[in-house]
Design an enzyme around this catalytic site. Structure first.
Site, PDB file in Angstrom:
ATOM      1  CD  GLN A 213       0.467  24.878  13.203  1.00 53.14           C
ATOM      2  OE1 GLN A 213       0.246  26.086  13.142  1.00 53.14           O
ATOM      3  NE2 GLN A 213       0.334  24.194  14.322  1.00 53.14           N
TER       4      GLN A 213
ATOM      5  N   GLY B 242       8.276  28.648  21.899  1.00 53.28           N
ATOM      6  CA  GLY B 242       7.568  29.677  21.149  1.00 53.28           C
ATOM      7  C   GLY B 242       8.090  31.058  21.457  1.00 53.28           C
TER       8      GLY B 242
ATOM      9  CE1 TYR C 244      -7.952  29.070  15.206  1.00 52.97           C
ATOM     10  CE2 TYR C 244      -6.111  27.970  16.276  1.00 52.97           C
ATOM     11  CZ  TYR C 244      -6.859  29.108  16.042  1.00 52.97           C
ATOM     12  OH  TYR C 244      -6.512  30.296  16.648  1.00 52.97           O
TER      13      TYR C 244
END
Ligand SMILES: Cc1cc2nc3c(=O)[nH]c(=O)nc-3n(C[C@H](O)[C@H](O)[C@H](O)COP(=O)(O)O)c2cc1C
Length: 380
Positions: free
Chosen positions: A111, A347, A183
């Protein structure tokens, strides 16, 4: 399976263990590991422990591993323990990691991450470099660093492309761009953090321009075959009510521009995968989750995520003593039957239990370890 197949009812677990093609990449089942920052990589280099952490999950049947966020440049983020996709020792270590995952029959994508304003004013890593973002604003509305110049944006775009090329050279199977959670790329998409008055700010089209330029540069760097995944979210770490697309038409415009630039898979990050993205929509579309909408408006494969197998959303991971108990997979099977996603990323269940996918596959539900926030402190 199509979005129209609503009356077929619930899928079976076996359906989730069928392969799916992301372009030229065949993924053996429908489970992806969601990207999770761990900070176990001193000087940005993955260690043997980190390599085993990922290889363990590949060995236990995860179809596609997406790594933790990985820095693409010297000014991507504040931590010296987040892995980097540049530098000779770092890239050598990634090669070993990819080989270890492949040896276990797994597939893996890094990522690519630049934090923009979330890098903060006091980074531990490269404290002498400025913190750059669209407008010097974090997603909680604080002033952080300053707005990047056009030349700086070009440099950051090229850093993403170089990191993607390095990922390909290291043997990775796909790349994911972190365009979510407030972000850098998401700071461009969201009007709350993008106040630019040049061609990168203003309308939604203009706000999508920089992320699309990054996607195009990454596509050019990896060639036409390799999947380029774009992770996006409505929510920001500083504002869970934020929305980058207020309507399906806005989502279509945004994702359409990214798809045109070369994105081939969308990863819709939500906290609860079953929640409708646009509940005000008419008819059966009212129940579609964000990944379902991404697939519908682009026609491209999508990845969903958010509280699979757990009864609490991800914020418990950051609370002392935080727990999330195992929950049933019915919402997942219903959504899969409706054709809303191609892959489901998980996750926390994979953070606490590396063998979660294998246990689900084999029906060993009683053996699943539920999520404990303190599991973040080790690489089990
Ligand atoms: C410890 C931790 C670290 C995370 N780091 C990242 C990250 O680096 N990049 C990212 O896009 N999401 C990150 N996330 C969000 C997860 O990818 C995922 O979307 C979220 O945990 C919801 O999925 P879950 O409910 O299955 O845990 C992180 C989540 C956790 C719990």
């Amino acid at each position: 399976m199509t979005l129209e197949s609503t009356e077929t009812g619930r899928a079976t677990l076996a359906d989730l263990f069928t392969p799916v093609d992301l372009g030229a990449l065949r993924v053996p089942n429908r489970f992806a590991m969601a990207p999770m920052t761990r900070e176990f990589s001193p000087e940005g280099t993955v260690t043997d422990e980190v390599i085993s952490y990922y290889a363990r999950r590949a060995a236990a049947g995860v179809g596609l591993l997406i790594t933790e966020g990985v820095y693409v440049s010297e000014d991507s983020g504040p931590s010296i323990r987040v892995p980097r996709l540049f530098g000779e020792p770092q890239l050598e270590a990634w090669k070993r990691l990819v080989e270890a995952v492949h040896a276990e029959g797994g597939l893996i994508a890094p990522q690519l991450w630049h934090l923009g304003a979330e890098r903060g004013d006091h980074p531990q890593y490269n404290s002498d470099l400025p913190t750059l973002s669209p407008s010097g604003l974090s997603s909680s509305g604080k002033t952080r660093g300053r707005a990047a110049t056009i030349a700086e944006l070009e440099r950051i775009r090229d850093d993403f492309a170089r990191a993607a090329a390095a990922a390909k050279a290291a043997g990775f199977d796909a790349v994911e761009l972190h365009g979510a959670h407030g972000y850098l790329l998401d700071q461009f998409l969201w009007e709350g953090t993008n106040r630019r008055e040049d061609s990168y700010g203003g309308s939604l089209e203009a706000r999508t321009r920089f992320p699309a330029e990054v996607a195009a540069a990454v596509r050019a760097a990896v060639g036409p075959e390799m999947p380029v995944i774009f992770r996006f979210s409505q929510w920001k770490s500083g504002d869970y009510t934020a929305r980058i697309a207020k309507t399906p038409a806005e989502l279509e415009l945004l994702l359409g521009a990214l798809a045109e630039a070369g994105v081939s898979v969308f990863h819709a990050s939500t906290r609860r995968h079953w929640e409708p993205a646009f509940p005000e929509a008419e008819g059966p579309e009212a129940q579609l989750g964000l990944a379902g909408w991404a697939k519908k408006v682009t026609g491209l494969p999508s990845i969903a995520v958010g509280s699979v197998g757990l009864n609490q959303a991800f914020q418990v991971a950051f609370q002392e003593g935080g727990r999330a108990e195992t929950a049933g997979l019915e919402p997942l099977l219903d959504q899969f039957a409706r054709g809303e996603f191609d892959l489901m990323a998980v996750g926390r269940v994979l953070l606490s239990d590396p063998a979660w996918v294998a246990k689900v596959r084999d029906g060993r539900f009683g053996e699943i370890r539920s999520f404990h926030a303190e599991d973040r402190e080790t690489l089990s």
